[in-house]
Design a protein around this motif. Structure first.
Motif, short mmCIF file in Angstrom:
data_model
loop_
_atom_site.label_atom_id
_atom_site.label_comp_id
_atom_site.label_asym_id
_atom_site.label_seq_id
_atom_site.Cartn_x
_atom_site.Cartn_y
_atom_site.Cartn_z
N ILE A 421 0.84 -1.20 0.00
CA ILE A 421 0.00 0.00 0.00
C ILE A 421 0.87 1.25 0.00
O ILE A 421 0.62 2.21 -0.74
N LEU A 422 1.92 1.25 0.85
CA LEU A 422 2.86 2.37 0.87
C LEU A 422 3.50 2.57 -0.50
O LEU A 422 3.54 3.68 -1.03
N ARG A 423 3.98 1.49 -1.07
CA ARG A 423 4.71 1.57 -2.34
C ARG A 423 3.78 2.00 -3.48
O ARG A 423 4.14 2.87 -4.29
N LEU A 424 2.61 1.43 -3.54
CA LEU A 424 1.68 1.74 -4.63
C LEU A 424 1.19 3.19 -4.55
O LEU A 424 1.17 3.90 -5.56
N THR A 425 0.80 3.60 -3.35
CA THR A 425 0.31 4.97 -3.21
C THR A 425 1.44 5.96 -3.44
O THR A 425 1.24 7.02 -4.06
N GLY A 426 2.63 5.62 -2.94
CA GLY A 426 3.77 6.49 -3.16
C GLY A 426 4.13 6.63 -4.63
O GLY A 426 4.43 7.72 -5.11
N LEU A 427 4.07 5.53 -5.36
CA LEU A 427 4.34 5.59 -6.80
C LEU A 427 3.29 6.43 -7.53
O LEU A 427 3.61 7.16 -8.46
N ALA A 428 2.05 6.32 -7.09
CA ALA A 428 1.00 7.16 -7.68
C ALA A 428 1.28 8.64 -7.42
O ALA A 428 1.09 9.49 -8.30
N PHE A 429 1.78 8.96 -6.19
CA PHE A 429 2.17 10.34 -5.91
C PHE A 429 3.33 10.78 -6.81
O PHE A 429 3.35 11.91 -7.31
N GLU A 430 4.29 9.89 -7.01
CA GLU A 430 5.45 10.24 -7.83
C GLU A 430 5.04 10.54 -9.27
O GLU A 430 5.60 11.43 -9.92
N ILE A 431 4.07 9.78 -9.77
CA ILE A 431 3.57 10.07 -11.13
C ILE A 431 2.98 11.47 -11.18
O ILE A 431 3.23 12.24 -12.12
N GLN A 432 2.23 11.84 -10.14
CA GLN A 432 1.66 13.19 -10.11
C GLN A 432 2.74 14.24 -9.95
O GLN A 432 2.65 15.33 -10.53
N PHE A 433 3.78 13.95 -9.18
CA PHE A 433 4.91 14.87 -9.08
C PHE A 433 5.51 15.14 -10.46
O PHE A 433 5.73 16.28 -10.85
N ILE A 434 5.78 14.06 -11.20
CA ILE A 434 6.43 14.18 -12.50
C ILE A 434 5.54 14.93 -13.49
O ILE A 434 6.01 15.74 -14.29
#
Length: 536
Positions: A421-434
């Motif tokens: 959950i941490l990794r998936l949500t964090g990756l989703a945040f990183e996509i929005q960052f980019i």
């Protein structure tokens, strides 16, 4: 159908309506390119009276039937008298030259205001009407009339051959995506939009029909993309005619190629002993392309049609033969074809494992088919979520944000594992960052506080990436708070993350106007880039 991406074409039509230079224009485009949609927009482009006629192929054997229908629609007193004479002619005296001359005289005698004539599928009119209209279209100057015709193709022997032409070209990829995103839908998928845009090659009608079909599948609970994408709808008759003209050997090769995104020639040789005669025919007519040792069907909708035209038993037999032929040398193809003939619990996980290798090799479209096939077989198992997380990370690293987001979302619906959950949500945040999206820093902090202990290294990476993101947006307080919290996970940080954290810290100091705090290089040499920027 939407007219997104057709602004240049609309401007060209408007110039004919308003300007004196051209009085006639034919709109040329193969099936599905949007001729009818473009022509139907003409009444809204001008205040001039518009007469619209759609040719009927069922009347193409009746001489002058199209012309009489057009004159009836124009409903002009001068032309009505001519139409009556034409209908009363029982001797055949009103041949094409006579009709053309009399009608041209009538057009010059009419006193009506500006009139715009639109004929859709003008090449479906009866030959006599085409000849008359072609003759008139080249002589409309001074009649205060503008004529637009939609035709499938240009031919030298056509009565419209010498008229100015507006060629409808395929939409570019981005315009196709925009068109599909504008379609109202209760539930849609960005990945489905992009898959359709890639498969339909800029044909608007094909894109709309395929996307509608995928929406219907999603409404029925079938969320994985079908492999291959179905080739149903308005183009089935064309596909049937294309395939029907092939030799038996070429048709057999085409059937085998439709089973996979690409096929190894050596595997095909072990499957079918008359391979090369069929391959040469398919390559000659452009239906198949070759890249190194692999062959693939060019048009993915044609592939879908060929696949659907086979019986289930024929498809299964083909997959079984290809799986046996691929086993010695091509484990990717062996696993793929085996997934259609011998389902085991490990089958989808094997497909996902091979998808990872394909993504690393840069073969993303090929990998996507493996992933979607795996999700079709076993969509909701916990192990599927773990493997999808790896897939999504690799796609993110390659800049494939659409599919990365699709598989992140899918895995999030499946897993209850806190580290995932941490990794998936964090990756989703990183996509929005980019992508420059909006992510509240409180959301990042809340995620890390709740799940960070389950994967401290990833928590540190996410916080540092967030700090860089907010510093770049000059939101320094948010950047500082994330960077400060990242220090709690410093013991688990990789050297790359430590370097990024230092970069984020320097960026914050530069923007906040504290250059004196910026450190020099450890070796006492040149100043950092950030220091030089501040001094400059």
């Amino acid at each position: 159908m939407s007219l997104i991406g057709r602004s240049r074409e609309l401007d060209r039509i408007l110039s004919v309506i308003r300007g004196p230079k051209d009085s006639a224009l034919k709109v040329v485009g193969r099936r599905g390119m949007g001729k009818s949609a473009l022509l139907s927009e003409i009444p809204r482009l001008s205040d001039a009276r518009t007469v619209f006629l759609t040719a009927s192929a069922s009347e193409s054997d009746w001489p002058l039937s199209g012309l009489t229908a057009l004159l009836t629609g124009i409903d002009d007193p001068v032309l009505n008298r001519f139409a009556d004479e034409l209908l009363r002619d029982s001797t055949g005296a009103m041949d094409v030259p006579t009709v053309s001359t009399l009608l041209l005289n009538g057009l010059h005698q009419r006193s009506s205001s500006r009139t715009v004539i639109v004929i859709d599928d003008a090449d479906q009119l009866d030959p006599s009407s085409q000849a008359v209209i072609g003759y008139l279209a080249r002589r409309l100057t001074g009649t205060d009339m503008a004529l637009f015709m939609g035709v499938r193709e240009e031919t030298a022997e056509s009565p419209y051959a010498s008229l100015p032409a507006l060629q409808l070209t395929p939409l570019n990829y981005n315009d196709t995506v925009r068109m599909l995103e504008a379609i109202p839908a209760r539930q849609t998928s960005t990945a489905a939009v992009h898959a359709v845009a890639a498969a339909t090659q800029g044909n608007p009608l094909a894109a709309v029909e395929l996307f509608t079909l995928l929406l219907e599948r999603a409404a029925d609970g079938k969320y994985a993309l079908p492999v291959p994408l179905p080739g149903k709808g308005s183009f089935e008759a064309e596909f049937a005619a294309t395939v029907g003209g092939l030799s038996p050997a070429a048709r057999q090769v085409l059937d085998l190629l439709s089973l996979s995104c690409r096929s190894d020639i050596a595997t095909l040789e072990r499957t079918y002993d008359q391979l090369w005669g069929g391959i040469e025919e398919l390559l000659a007519n452009g239906m198949v392309s070759r890249s190194g040792p692999h062959l693939r069907i060019q048009d993915q909708l044609l592939r879908g049609y060929v696949y659907a035209a086979m019986t289930p038993a024929t498809r299964t037999a083909g997959h079984r033969a290809m799986a046996e032929a691929a086993e010695p040398a091509d484990p990717y193809a062996h696993r793929w074809h085996l997934s259609f003939t011998a389902l085991e619990r490990q089958t989808p996980f094997g497909l996902l494992r091979f998808a990872v290798d394909l993504i690393r090799n840069g073969e993303v479209p090929f990998a996507v088919e493996y992933i979607e096939r795996a999700l079709t077989i076993n969509p909701w198992e916990a192990e599927t979520a773990a493997r999808l997380t790896t897939v999504a990370e690799l796609l993110l690293n390659r800049g494939e944000f659409v599919y990365a987001k699709r598989y992140l979302d899918w895995a999030q619906r499946v897993t209850r594992n806190p580290a995932l959950i941490l990794r998936l949500t964090g990756l989703a945040f990183e996509i929005q960052f980019i992508q420059g999206g909006t992510v509240r820093p409180s959301m990042v902090l809340r995620l890390v506080k709740e799940f960070g202990q389950h994967d401290p290294a990833f928590a540190n990476r996410l916080l540092v990436a967030g700090a860089l993101y907010y510093a770049d947006r000059w939101e320094l307080a948010d950047a500082t708070s994330l960077l400060r919290y990242a220090e709690e996970f410093t013991d688990h940080a990789s050297p790359d993350c430590l370097a990024l954290a230092e970069n984020a810290r320097q960026l914050i100091e530069v923007i906040s106007g504290k250059p004196e705090q910026i450190s020099r290089r450890p070796d006492g040499g040149n100043e950092t880039v950030a220091t030089l920027l501040v001094q400059g």
